[in-house]
Write a protein that holds these residues in place. Structure first.
Motif, PDB file in Angstrom:
ATOM      1  N   ARG A  50      -1.821  13.630  -0.134  1.00  0.00           N
ATOM      2  CA  ARG A  50      -1.906  12.191  -0.296  1.00  0.00           C
ATOM      3  C   ARG A  50      -3.315  11.739   0.091  1.00  0.00           C
ATOM      4  NH1 ARG A  50       2.945   8.474   1.918  1.00  0.00           N
ATOM      5  NH2 ARG A  50       4.027  10.118   0.736  1.00  0.00           N
ATOM      6  N   GLU A  51      -3.891  10.845  -0.728  1.00  0.00           N
ATOM      7  CA  GLU A  51      -5.245  10.390  -0.474  1.00  0.00           C
ATOM      8  C   GLU A  51      -5.335   8.876  -0.552  1.00  0.00           C
ATOM      9  OE1 GLU A  51      -7.912  11.843  -3.492  1.00  0.00           O
ATOM     10  OE2 GLU A  51      -6.867  10.811  -5.120  1.00  0.00           O
ATOM     11  N   LEU A  52      -6.284   8.335   0.201  1.00  0.00           N
ATOM     12  CA  LEU A  52      -6.521   6.902   0.169  1.00  0.00           C
ATOM     13  C   LEU A  52      -7.148   6.512  -1.162  1.00  0.00           C
ATOM     14  CD1 LEU A  52      -6.745   4.095   1.621  1.00  0.00           C
ATOM     15  CD2 LEU A  52      -9.048   4.823   2.316  1.00  0.00           C
ATOM     16  N   VAL A  53      -6.608   5.453  -1.768  1.00  0.00           N
ATOM     17  CA  VAL A  53      -7.201   4.889  -2.969  1.00  0.00           C
ATOM     18  C   VAL A  53      -8.070   3.691  -2.587  1.00  0.00           C
ATOM     19  CG1 VAL A  53      -6.746   3.774  -5.182  1.00  0.00           C
ATOM     20  CG2 VAL A  53      -5.270   5.647  -4.386  1.00  0.00           C
ATOM     21  N   ALA A  54      -7.473   2.754  -1.851  1.00  0.00           N
ATOM     22  CA  ALA A  54      -8.196   1.554  -1.421  1.00  0.00           C
ATOM     23  C   ALA A  54      -7.412   0.885  -0.306  1.00  0.00           C
ATOM     24  CB  ALA A  54      -8.383   0.576  -2.575  1.00  0.00           C
ATOM     25  N   ASP A  55      -8.147   0.195   0.581  1.00  0.00           N
ATOM     26  CA  ASP A  55      -7.457  -0.629   1.548  1.00  0.00           C
ATOM     27  C   ASP A  55      -8.254  -1.910   1.794  1.00  0.00           C
ATOM     28  OD1 ASP A  55      -8.202   1.569   4.395  1.00  0.00           O
ATOM     29  OD2 ASP A  55      -9.467   0.123   3.350  1.00  0.00           O
ATOM     30  N   ILE A  56      -7.587  -2.863   2.460  1.00  0.00           N
ATOM     31  CA  ILE A  56      -8.192  -4.164   2.693  1.00  0.00           C
ATOM     32  C   ILE A  56      -7.750  -4.655   4.061  1.00  0.00           C
ATOM     33  CG2 ILE A  56      -6.309  -5.294   1.396  1.00  0.00           C
ATOM     34  CD1 ILE A  56      -8.400  -7.423   0.533  1.00  0.00           C
ATOM     35  N   THR A  57      -8.697  -5.137   4.836  1.00  0.00           N
ATOM     36  CA  THR A  57      -8.392  -5.607   6.177  1.00  0.00           C
ATOM     37  C   THR A  57      -7.848  -7.033   6.135  1.00  0.00           C
ATOM     38  OG1 THR A  57     -10.568  -6.579   6.576  1.00  0.00           O
ATOM     39  CG2 THR A  57     -10.318  -4.212   7.028  1.00  0.00           C
ATOM     40  N   SER A  58      -7.416  -7.491   7.294  1.00  0.00           N
ATOM     41  CA  SER A  58      -6.920  -8.865   7.386  1.00  0.00           C
ATOM     42  C   SER A  58      -8.023  -9.869   7.067  1.00  0.00           C
ATOM     43  CB  SER A  58      -6.351  -9.124   8.783  1.00  0.00           C
ATOM     44  OG  SER A  58      -7.341  -8.881   9.771  1.00  0.00           O
ATOM     45  N   GLY A  59      -9.264  -9.480   7.285  1.00  0.00           N
ATOM     46  CA  GLY A  59     -10.389 -10.365   6.992  1.00  0.00           C
ATOM     47  C   GLY A  59     -10.905 -10.275   5.570  1.00  0.00           C
ATOM     48  N   GLY A  60     -10.316  -9.353   4.796  1.00  0.00           N
ATOM     49  CA  GLY A  60     -10.695  -9.248   3.398  1.00  0.00           C
ATOM     50  C   GLY A  60     -11.709  -8.172   3.077  1.00  0.00           C
ATOM     51  N   SER A  61     -12.121  -7.384   4.066  1.00  0.00           N
ATOM     52  CA  SER A  61     -13.042  -6.277   3.780  1.00  0.00           C
ATOM     53  C   SER A  61     -12.296  -5.167   3.067  1.00  0.00           C
ATOM     54  CB  SER A  61     -13.648  -5.750   5.079  1.00  0.00           C
ATOM     55  OG  SER A  61     -14.418  -6.744   5.708  1.00  0.00           O
ATOM     56  N   THR A  62     -12.953  -4.615   2.056  1.00  0.00           N
ATOM     57  CA  THR A  62     -12.312  -3.593   1.227  1.00  0.00           C
ATOM     58  C   THR A  62     -13.011  -2.251   1.345  1.00  0.00           C
ATOM     59  OG1 THR A  62     -13.634  -4.256  -0.684  1.00  0.00           O
ATOM     60  CG2 THR A  62     -11.469  -5.276  -0.439  1.00  0.00           C
ATOM     61  N   ASN A  63     -12.244  -1.211   1.034  1.00  0.00           N
ATOM     62  CA  ASN A  63     -12.735   0.159   1.087  1.00  0.00           C
ATOM     63  C   ASN A  63     -12.088   0.905  -0.072  1.00  0.00           C
ATOM     64  OD1 ASN A  63     -13.837   2.600   2.200  1.00  0.00           O
ATOM     65  ND2 ASN A  63     -11.813   3.065   3.016  1.00  0.00           N
ATOM     66  N   TYR A  64     -12.910   1.659  -0.817  1.00  0.00           N
ATOM     67  CA  TYR A  64     -12.405   2.360  -1.996  1.00  0.00           C
ATOM     68  C   TYR A  64     -12.780   3.830  -1.960  1.00  0.00           C
ATOM     69  CZ  TYR A  64     -11.795  -2.259  -4.148  1.00  0.00           C
ATOM     70  OH  TYR A  64     -11.408  -3.550  -4.432  1.00  0.00           O
ATOM     71  N   ALA A  65     -11.924   4.647  -2.524  1.00  0.00           N
ATOM     72  CA  ALA A  65     -12.288   6.035  -2.772  1.00  0.00           C
ATOM     73  C   ALA A  65     -13.386   6.059  -3.833  1.00  0.00           C
ATOM     74  CB  ALA A  65     -11.079   6.823  -3.255  1.00  0.00           C
ATOM     75  N   ASP A  66     -14.284   7.006  -3.710  1.00  0.00           N
ATOM     76  CA  ASP A  66     -15.394   7.089  -4.666  1.00  0.00           C
ATOM     77  C   ASP A  66     -14.892   7.219  -6.104  1.00  0.00           C
ATOM     78  OD1 ASP A  66     -17.653   9.043  -2.539  1.00  0.00           O
ATOM     79  OD2 ASP A  66     -17.292   6.883  -2.674  1.00  0.00           O
ATOM     80  N   SER A  67     -13.772   7.894  -6.282  1.00  0.00           N
ATOM     81  CA  SER A  67     -13.266   8.184  -7.624  1.00  0.00           C
ATOM     82  C   SER A  67     -12.759   6.931  -8.349  1.00  0.00           C
ATOM     83  CB  SER A  67     -12.144   9.216  -7.551  1.00  0.00           C
ATOM     84  OG  SER A  67     -11.086   8.748  -6.740  1.00  0.00           O
ATOM     85  N   VAL A  68     -12.534   5.842  -7.613  1.00  0.00           N
ATOM     86  CA  VAL A  68     -11.989   4.636  -8.256  1.00  0.00           C
ATOM     87  C   VAL A  68     -12.941   3.452  -8.185  1.00  0.00           C
ATOM     88  CG1 VAL A  68      -9.656   5.427  -7.700  1.00  0.00           C
ATOM     89  CG2 VAL A  68     -10.762   3.708  -6.243  1.00  0.00           C
ATOM     90  N   LYS A  69     -14.053   3.616  -7.513  1.00  0.00           N
ATOM     91  CA  LYS A  69     -15.009   2.506  -7.396  1.00  0.00           C
ATOM     92  C   LYS A  69     -15.449   2.031  -8.775  1.00  0.00           C
ATOM     93  CE  LYS A  69     -16.934   3.480  -2.816  1.00  0.00           C
ATOM     94  NZ  LYS A  69     -18.114   3.968  -2.048  1.00  0.00           N
ATOM     95  N   GLY A  70     -15.451   0.718  -8.950  1.00  0.00           N
ATOM     96  CA  GLY A  70     -15.848   0.141 -10.228  1.00  0.00           C
ATOM     97  C   GLY A  70     -14.729   0.040 -11.244  1.00  0.00           C
ATOM     98  N   ARG A  71     -13.599   0.669 -10.951  1.00  0.00           N
ATOM     99  CA  ARG A  71     -12.460   0.628 -11.876  1.00  0.00           C
ATOM    100  C   ARG A  71     -11.239  -0.072 -11.271  1.00  0.00           C
ATOM    101  NH1 ARG A  71     -10.033   5.230 -13.404  1.00  0.00           N
ATOM    102  NH2 ARG A  71     -10.560   6.368 -11.490  1.00  0.00           N
ATOM    103  N   PHE A  72     -11.042   0.103  -9.972  1.00  0.00           N
ATOM    104  CA  PHE A  72      -9.872  -0.459  -9.289  1.00  0.00           C
ATOM    105  C   PHE A  72     -10.317  -1.597  -8.373  1.00  0.00           C
ATOM    106  CE2 PHE A  72      -6.990   3.579  -9.180  1.00  0.00           C
ATOM    107  CZ  PHE A  72      -7.175   3.744 -10.535  1.00  0.00           C
ATOM    108  N   THR A  73      -9.442  -2.597  -8.230  1.00  0.00           N
ATOM    109  CA  THR A  73      -9.704  -3.712  -7.319  1.00  0.00           C
ATOM    110  C   THR A  73      -8.463  -3.984  -6.484  1.00  0.00           C
ATOM    111  OG1 THR A  73     -11.252  -4.715  -8.898  1.00  0.00           O
ATOM    112  CG2 THR A  73     -10.415  -6.111  -7.117  1.00  0.00           C
ATOM    113  N   ILE A  74      -8.634  -3.995  -5.171  1.00  0.00           N
ATOM    114  CA  ILE A  74      -7.530  -4.321  -4.278  1.00  0.00           C
ATOM    115  C   ILE A  74      -7.688  -5.767  -3.830  1.00  0.00           C
ATOM    116  CG2 ILE A  74      -8.720  -3.513  -2.181  1.00  0.00           C
ATOM    117  CD1 ILE A  74      -5.948  -2.492  -1.210  1.00  0.00           C
ATOM    118  N   SER A  75      -6.546  -6.446  -3.698  1.00  0.00           N
ATOM    119  CA  SER A  75      -6.566  -7.830  -3.218  1.00  0.00           C
ATOM    120  C   SER A  75      -5.267  -8.097  -2.463  1.00  0.00           C
ATOM    121  CB  SER A  75      -6.740  -8.817  -4.378  1.00  0.00           C
ATOM    122  OG  SER A  75      -5.671  -8.709  -5.299  1.00  0.00           O
ATOM    123  N   ARG A  76      -5.260  -9.181  -1.716  1.00  0.00           N
ATOM    124  CA  ARG A  76      -4.059  -9.527  -0.951  1.00  0.00           C
ATOM    125  C   ARG A  76      -3.823 -11.026  -0.995  1.00  0.00           C
ATOM    126  NH1 ARG A  76      -5.012  -7.369   4.893  1.00  0.00           N
ATOM    127  NH2 ARG A  76      -3.055  -8.503   5.324  1.00  0.00           N
TER     128      ARG A  76
END
Length: 114
Positions: free
Chosen positions: A45-71
Motif C-alpha cells: 500500500r502506498e500514499l497517493v495524496a494527503d491534505i492537512t487540516s490547514g489545507g496543505s497537500t502532499n502527492y506521490a511523484d507518480s500522480v503529481k500534475g494529474r491528481f488533486t486532493i481536496s476536502r
C-alpha cells in the motif's frame, strides 16, 4: 469511533478521469489529516495524496500534475480528482484519516484499461 465510506471507483479507459469521495463519521474530521492510499495486486500500500487540516497537500511523484486532493470540512468529505489516468493507476484506493491513530475505509476499486 470514525467510519469512512468511499465511493466513485470504477472502470475507465486510459486518459479518462474519475473522482473519488470519502465521507467520514464523527467529529474529528476537520482537525485530522486525511488522504488516499492505493494498493495494486502484489504490491505494498502506498500514499497517493494527503491534505492537512490547514489545507496543505502532499502527492506521490507518480500522480503529481494529474491528481488533486481536496476536502470539505462542512461535509466531512475528502475528494480525489484523478485525471489522465494510466493503466498503472489500477489499484484498490483506500481513504485514510489520521488523528493520533489511523482509520481506514473499506477501499474502492479503480481499473484503468489501456
Amino acid at each position: 469511533q470514525v467510519q469512512l465510506v468511499e465511493s466513485g471507483g470504477g472502470l475507465v479507459q486510459a486518459g479518462g478521469s474519475l473522482r473519488l469521495s470519502c465521507a467520514a463519521s464523527g467529529n474529528i474530521f476537520s482537525v485530522a489529516v486525511v488522504g488516499w492510499y492505493r494498493q495494486a495486486p502484489g504490491k505494498q500500500r502506498e500514499l497517493v495524496a494527503d491534505i492537512t487540516s490547514g489545507g496543505s497537500t502532499n502527492y506521490a511523484d507518480s500522480v503529481k500534475g494529474r491528481f488533486t486532493i481536496s476536502r470539505d470540512n462542512a461535509k466531512n468529505t475528502v475528494y480525489l480528482q484523478m485525471n489522465n489516468l494510466k493503466p498503472e493507476d489500477t489499484a484498490v484506493y483506500y481513504c485514510n484519516l489520521r488523528r493520533f491513530v489511523d482509520y481506514w475505509g473499506q477501499g474502492t476499486q479503480v481499473t484503468v484499461s489501456s
